[in-house]
Write a protein that holds these residues in place. Sequence first.
Motif, PDB file in Angstrom:
ATOM      1  N   HIS A   1      -9.906   9.606  -0.756  1.00 51.30           N
ATOM      2  CA  HIS A   1      -9.431   8.231  -0.791  1.00 51.30           C
ATOM      3  C   HIS A   1     -10.623   7.291  -0.941  1.00 51.30           C
ATOM      4  CE1 HIS A   1      -5.803   9.791   1.469  1.00 51.30           C
ATOM      5  NE2 HIS A   1      -5.231   9.015   0.568  1.00 51.30           N
ATOM      6  N   LEU A   2     -10.387   6.151  -1.557  1.00 52.57           N
ATOM      7  CA  LEU A   2     -11.317   5.036  -1.478  1.00 52.57           C
ATOM      8  C   LEU A   2     -10.853   4.156  -0.339  1.00 52.57           C
ATOM      9  CD1 LEU A   2     -11.734   4.149  -5.259  1.00 52.57           C
ATOM     10  CD2 LEU A   2     -13.127   5.663  -3.848  1.00 52.57           C
ATOM     11  N   CYS A   3     -11.769   3.814   0.539  1.00 54.25           N
ATOM     12  CA  CYS A   3     -11.396   3.231   1.832  1.00 54.25           C
ATOM     13  C   CYS A   3     -12.239   2.001   2.121  1.00 54.25           C
ATOM     14  CB  CYS A   3     -11.617   4.304   2.913  1.00 54.25           C
ATOM     15  SG  CYS A   3     -11.323   3.755   4.589  1.00 54.25           S
ATOM     16  N   CYS A   4     -11.579   0.963   2.655  1.00 55.99           N
ATOM     17  CA  CYS A   4     -12.301  -0.199   3.157  1.00 55.99           C
ATOM     18  C   CYS A   4     -11.453  -0.866   4.231  1.00 55.99           C
ATOM     19  CB  CYS A   4     -12.644  -1.183   2.038  1.00 55.99           C
ATOM     20  SG  CYS A   4     -11.230  -2.070   1.342  1.00 55.99           S
ATOM     21  N   ASP A   5     -12.041  -1.824   4.911  1.00 56.94           N
ATOM     22  CA  ASP A   5     -11.365  -2.586   5.962  1.00 56.94           C
ATOM     23  C   ASP A   5     -10.297  -3.477   5.320  1.00 56.94           C
ATOM     24  OD1 ASP A   5     -10.584  -4.295   7.980  1.00 56.94           O
ATOM     25  OD2 ASP A   5     -12.581  -5.069   8.399  1.00 56.94           O
ATOM     26  N   ALA A   6      -9.030  -3.225   5.636  1.00 57.19           N
ATOM     27  CA  ALA A   6      -7.933  -3.972   5.017  1.00 57.19           C
ATOM     28  C   ALA A   6      -7.861  -5.416   5.485  1.00 57.19           C
ATOM     29  CB  ALA A   6      -6.608  -3.273   5.294  1.00 57.19           C
ATOM     30  N   THR A   7      -8.547  -5.753   6.567  1.00 57.52           N
ATOM     31  CA  THR A   7      -8.530  -7.138   7.051  1.00 57.52           C
ATOM     32  C   THR A   7      -9.654  -7.972   6.438  1.00 57.52           C
ATOM     33  OG1 THR A   7      -9.963  -6.733   8.976  1.00 57.52           O
ATOM     34  CG2 THR A   7      -7.609  -6.305   9.242  1.00 57.52           C
ATOM     35  N   ASN A   8     -10.484  -7.353   5.638  1.00 59.47           N
ATOM     36  CA  ASN A   8     -11.651  -8.022   5.057  1.00 59.47           C
ATOM     37  C   ASN A   8     -11.365  -8.351   3.593  1.00 59.47           C
ATOM     38  OD1 ASN A   8     -14.129  -8.655   3.847  1.00 59.47           O
ATOM     39  ND2 ASN A   8     -15.283  -7.290   5.189  1.00 59.47           N
ATOM     40  N   PRO A   9     -11.041  -9.601   3.267  1.00 57.21           N
ATOM     41  CA  PRO A   9     -10.669  -9.934   1.886  1.00 57.21           C
ATOM     42  C   PRO A   9     -11.803  -9.708   0.900  1.00 57.21           C
ATOM     43  CG  PRO A   9     -10.929 -11.930   3.198  1.00 57.21           C
ATOM     44  CD  PRO A   9     -10.976 -10.786   4.157  1.00 57.21           C
ATOM     45  N   VAL A  10     -13.034  -9.880   1.337  1.00 55.77           N
ATOM     46  CA  VAL A  10     -14.176  -9.678   0.439  1.00 55.77           C
ATOM     47  C   VAL A  10     -14.289  -8.203   0.066  1.00 55.77           C
ATOM     48  CG1 VAL A  10     -16.676  -9.862   0.204  1.00 55.77           C
ATOM     49  CG2 VAL A  10     -15.396 -11.683   1.361  1.00 55.77           C
ATOM     50  N   ALA A  11     -14.136  -7.328   1.059  1.00 60.28           N
ATOM     51  CA  ALA A  11     -14.229  -5.889   0.798  1.00 60.28           C
ATOM     52  C   ALA A  11     -13.093  -5.426  -0.103  1.00 60.28           C
ATOM     53  CB  ALA A  11     -14.211  -5.116   2.122  1.00 60.28           C
ATOM     54  N   VAL A  12     -11.873  -5.920   0.143  1.00 62.90           N
ATOM     55  CA  VAL A  12     -10.728  -5.509  -0.669  1.00 62.90           C
ATOM     56  C   VAL A  12     -10.893  -6.005  -2.099  1.00 62.90           C
ATOM     57  CG1 VAL A  12      -8.222  -5.586  -0.919  1.00 62.90           C
ATOM     58  CG2 VAL A  12      -9.228  -5.487   1.362  1.00 62.90           C
ATOM     59  N   ALA A  13     -11.339  -7.252  -2.261  1.00 58.66           N
ATOM     60  CA  ALA A  13     -11.552  -7.794  -3.602  1.00 58.66           C
ATOM     61  C   ALA A  13     -12.648  -7.018  -4.331  1.00 58.66           C
ATOM     62  CB  ALA A  13     -11.908  -9.273  -3.517  1.00 58.66           C
ATOM     63  N   GLU A  14     -13.683  -6.628  -3.615  1.00 54.29           N
ATOM     64  CA  GLU A  14     -14.761  -5.862  -4.235  1.00 54.29           C
ATOM     65  C   GLU A  14     -14.279  -4.480  -4.664  1.00 54.29           C
ATOM     66  OE1 GLU A  14     -18.590  -4.742  -5.636  1.00 54.29           O
ATOM     67  OE2 GLU A  14     -17.509  -6.646  -5.388  1.00 54.29           O
ATOM     68  N   LEU A  15     -13.418  -3.868  -3.861  1.00 56.74           N
ATOM     69  CA  LEU A  15     -12.840  -2.580  -4.253  1.00 56.74           C
ATOM     70  C   LEU A  15     -12.014  -2.743  -5.526  1.00 56.74           C
ATOM     71  CD1 LEU A  15     -12.177   0.388  -3.876  1.00 56.74           C
ATOM     72  CD2 LEU A  15     -10.457  -0.260  -2.177  1.00 56.74           C
ATOM     73  N   ARG A  16     -11.249  -3.811  -5.632  1.00 54.14           N
ATOM     74  CA  ARG A  16     -10.482  -4.065  -6.858  1.00 54.14           C
ATOM     75  C   ARG A  16     -11.422  -4.223  -8.056  1.00 54.14           C
ATOM     76  NH1 ARG A  16      -5.382  -4.218  -6.674  1.00 54.14           N
ATOM     77  NH2 ARG A  16      -4.239  -4.672  -4.746  1.00 54.14           N
ATOM     78  N   ARG A  17     -12.500  -4.945  -7.856  1.00 52.11           N
ATOM     79  CA  ARG A  17     -13.430  -5.166  -8.964  1.00 52.11           C
ATOM     80  C   ARG A  17     -14.055  -3.847  -9.415  1.00 52.11           C
ATOM     81  NH1 ARG A  17     -18.516  -5.436 -10.274  1.00 52.11           N
ATOM     82  NH2 ARG A  17     -19.215  -4.803  -8.187  1.00 52.11           N
ATOM     83  N   ARG A  18     -14.497  -3.043  -8.449  1.00 55.17           N
ATOM     84  CA  ARG A  18     -15.172  -1.795  -8.802  1.00 55.17           C
ATOM     85  C   ARG A  18     -14.215  -0.803  -9.457  1.00 55.17           C
ATOM     86  NH1 ARG A  18     -18.963  -0.270  -3.521  1.00 55.17           N
ATOM     87  NH2 ARG A  18     -19.952  -2.309  -3.269  1.00 55.17           N
ATOM     88  N   LYS A  19     -12.982  -0.790  -8.990  1.00 60.70           N
ATOM     89  CA  LYS A  19     -12.035   0.186  -9.517  1.00 60.70           C
ATOM     90  C   LYS A  19     -11.295  -0.329 -10.749  1.00 60.70           C
ATOM     91  CE  LYS A  19      -8.740   3.686  -8.103  1.00 60.70           C
ATOM     92  NZ  LYS A  19      -7.692   4.165  -7.197  1.00 60.70           N
ATOM     93  N   HIS A  20     -11.534  -1.569 -11.141  1.00 62.25           N
ATOM     94  CA  HIS A  20     -10.842  -2.168 -12.295  1.00 62.25           C
ATOM     95  C   HIS A  20      -9.329  -2.090 -12.094  1.00 62.25           C
ATOM     96  CE1 HIS A  20     -14.726  -2.295 -14.269  1.00 62.25           C
ATOM     97  NE2 HIS A  20     -14.864  -0.995 -14.084  1.00 62.25           N
ATOM     98  N   ARG A  21      -8.899  -2.531 -10.927  1.00 67.44           N
ATOM     99  CA  ARG A  21      -7.479  -2.484 -10.563  1.00 67.44           C
ATOM    100  C   ARG A  21      -7.073  -3.871 -10.080  1.00 67.44           C
ATOM    101  NH1 ARG A  21      -4.892   2.189  -6.658  1.00 67.44           N
ATOM    102  NH2 ARG A  21      -2.914   1.187  -6.205  1.00 67.44           N
ATOM    103  N   PRO A  22      -6.776  -4.788 -10.977  1.00 67.87           N
ATOM    104  CA  PRO A  22      -6.585  -6.189 -10.582  1.00 67.87           C
ATOM    105  C   PRO A  22      -5.336  -6.483  -9.783  1.00 67.87           C
ATOM    106  CG  PRO A  22      -6.164  -5.885 -12.925  1.00 67.87           C
ATOM    107  CD  PRO A  22      -6.744  -4.599 -12.440  1.00 67.87           C
ATOM    108  N   GLY A  23      -4.238  -5.740 -10.001  1.00 71.23           N
ATOM    109  CA  GLY A  23      -2.994  -6.158  -9.372  1.00 71.23           C
ATOM    110  C   GLY A  23      -2.217  -5.102  -8.629  1.00 71.23           C
ATOM    111  N   LYS A  24      -2.390  -3.827  -8.944  1.00 68.44           N
ATOM    112  CA  LYS A  24      -1.554  -2.794  -8.351  1.00 68.44           C
ATOM    113  C   LYS A  24      -1.796  -2.716  -6.847  1.00 68.44           C
ATOM    114  CE  LYS A  24      -0.097   1.982  -9.130  1.00 68.44           C
ATOM    115  NZ  LYS A  24      -0.353   3.219  -9.925  1.00 68.44           N
TER     116      LYS A  24
END
Length: 756
Positions: A224-247
């Motif tokens: 799994h790719l994992c980050c703190d779900a309460t941290n909007p910066v971390a979640v947004a960065e995971l979206r950026r790195r994975k190229h997954r804007p909306g799913k």
Amino acid sequence: MHGPLTDGLRIRVRGQVQGVGFRPFVWQLARRFGVTGNVLNDPEGVLIHACTDTPDAFIAALDDDAPPLSRVDAVEVEHFAFREPPTRFDIVQSEGSGAETRVTPDAATCAACIADIEGDDPRRRGYAFTNCTHCGPRFTILHSLPYDRARTTMAPFKMCPACAREYADPADRRFHAQPVACSDCGPSVWFEDGAGRVPDGIATAAERLGRGAILAVKGLGGFHLCCDATNPVAVAELRRRKHRPGKPFALMGRVQEIARYADATDVDWRALRDPSAPIVLLHKETALPDEVAPNQPRLGWMLPYTPLHHLLLGAVERPLVMTSGNLSGEPQVIGNDEAREKLNQLVDGYLMHDRDIARRLDDSVLRNTAYGPMILRRARGQVPETLPLPDGFDDAPQVVAFGAHLKSAICLIKNGQALLSHHLGDLDDALTWDEFVRADTDYADLFDHVPSIFACDLHPEYRSSQHARVRAQGSRLIDIQHHHAHLAACMVENGWAVDAGPVAGIVLDGLGLGSDGTIWGGELLLGDYAGFERVAHLAPAPLPGGDAANREPWRNLLARLDRAGMPDVAEMLLPHAPHALMRQSIAAQMNAPLSSSAGRLFDAFATALGFEAAQTFEGEAAMWLEALALCAPSESIDAAYTFGLDAMGGALDDAPLWSAWHKDYVQGAAPAVMAWRFHAGLAVSFARRARRLVETGKAKAVALSGGCYQNALLLDLTIQALGDVPVLLHHKVPANDGGLALGQAAIAAAQAVCDR
């Protein structure tokens, strides 16, 4: 010389009876009832040789008191003669090769093992691979049957004396638990990053997550790719790195976190706590960052299902994003070196272990509805559980079916059971294709499957269909229409017998090749396993740009408004679209095939209500539209938008729908109200015609299938409109293309039975 033979019983137990503690259970029953003899595993299940004066109670208890992870399908009893009278009851070594039995799916950590990792025993306190016969890995570590340690990825780990004693003691809950291990002898876990490796790295991983890091975490069926779900910066960065804007991202949390952030019903909690531990879609309660699931009213939650996950969640004390560890479009990573190579640009570190994963399995996904659970993705914890075939399939030969091109899965039929594989993915990706071919071989070898009939989708360009032609190699190959297979899958799941009569099937999805060579997707069929009639369908509309219309919903809106005689409205709503170019393409019938797709109608209507983006994942616009509709105040179903009928009475014309919508739009109706009326209109238009087929005696029931019926609002409104007629629904098999192979296999098997 042997003395007189001693009368006894040979008891065969069939079903899901290996890897679930069934042999020690039988041993304990034998002690309870004073039975002597032995029990063993073999390719057909569990075999018991019993000597007893009171067999009835013993035999009844085999089913009535069976272990929690088992499923007993049959208990067969016949006479057996012992050469010498047994003096005790033993568990003896497994026999034979091949596979006529079932493999148990992976099971979430049981309460007793959770207590162990939180307890005082130094061998298991904080140990990330604690398990017993009631929980732990099964299918993800299995190489071949019978299910013994030597045939699993635990083979390299030699048991210490303490584990060996537990493994050998029939009274211990770890008796013959093949993955049994402790901190003295079993697999180990560590954290690593560019600075090196940290042993027992769960605390380090938790600390890094707390500081906003993105980690790769090795689980049961993959990373799994994992980050703190309460941290909007971390979640947004995971979206950026994975190229997954909306799913939407999946989430993992303990009971207290899920209770805080989600509105879970008692039914939801039962699903979450099931041994299969699926992702369950739950209503939001307390807001997490919108980046977790943009514009969605539900989040996908799962409880920790391995000791490693329990320990990590306990150390972090907050919910975590747990999304599939893969590059966009590729299969989930399962190997340590593979993770280091492929996930290096996505993560800041790895929480790894050294127990190999035999086969990759994504997390299963489930949604509860007012009519029961609905599986959206069938994977970890639910495969390789089999489904019993209905009456009439008893003499069916071995069949293999290869599903569709998207959401691919494979189905095997053997001995009256259907085995639907785990979700394999979209076959456009080369690595997913490799995984599909590997899974075909894997399932055939594991279950000793030698098909005489092959089945595939009617579409000749599906890679699954092309693979079927290669595999058949002169054997019988049956091409099956896409929506007929959806209908049959729903019938099989509901136990509809071969001779039970025809069913009216409302099948709504994205697209599938029709038997007339056009693209279907909004269908009312009347049929059974042997064949079908297309009774009604959405009026075909152009798909400007072909496949591009699947990704860019505005194309569908332009085509449908033009077709409804409202080109000026299309130009008003889509001021920047290349109207002239699209209209030229449609008029010339160039790269603008006609389709009756319900999915593309959803896309068009979502765009009319404000969905502006290109779809970044399949069904994004439809999910947006359902979420919007669920915000609408309650209305009578009479407020639904209506469809017209063509002169022949078979095509449902959506022009009246667009006219009614535009009137509401001009009058300033709320978008949520218009979204609800769209759902209701689609549901009512099909339901009324399907109900009429039952009321006139042409059909015995109505089946609802196709990916659009993952939409709980559409499902509910359709059932309301159907009234009191019998309705067949999907519960264990996905309504989407993930269930298609089951329908294909059933149709092929039924044809073979009828041909005899």
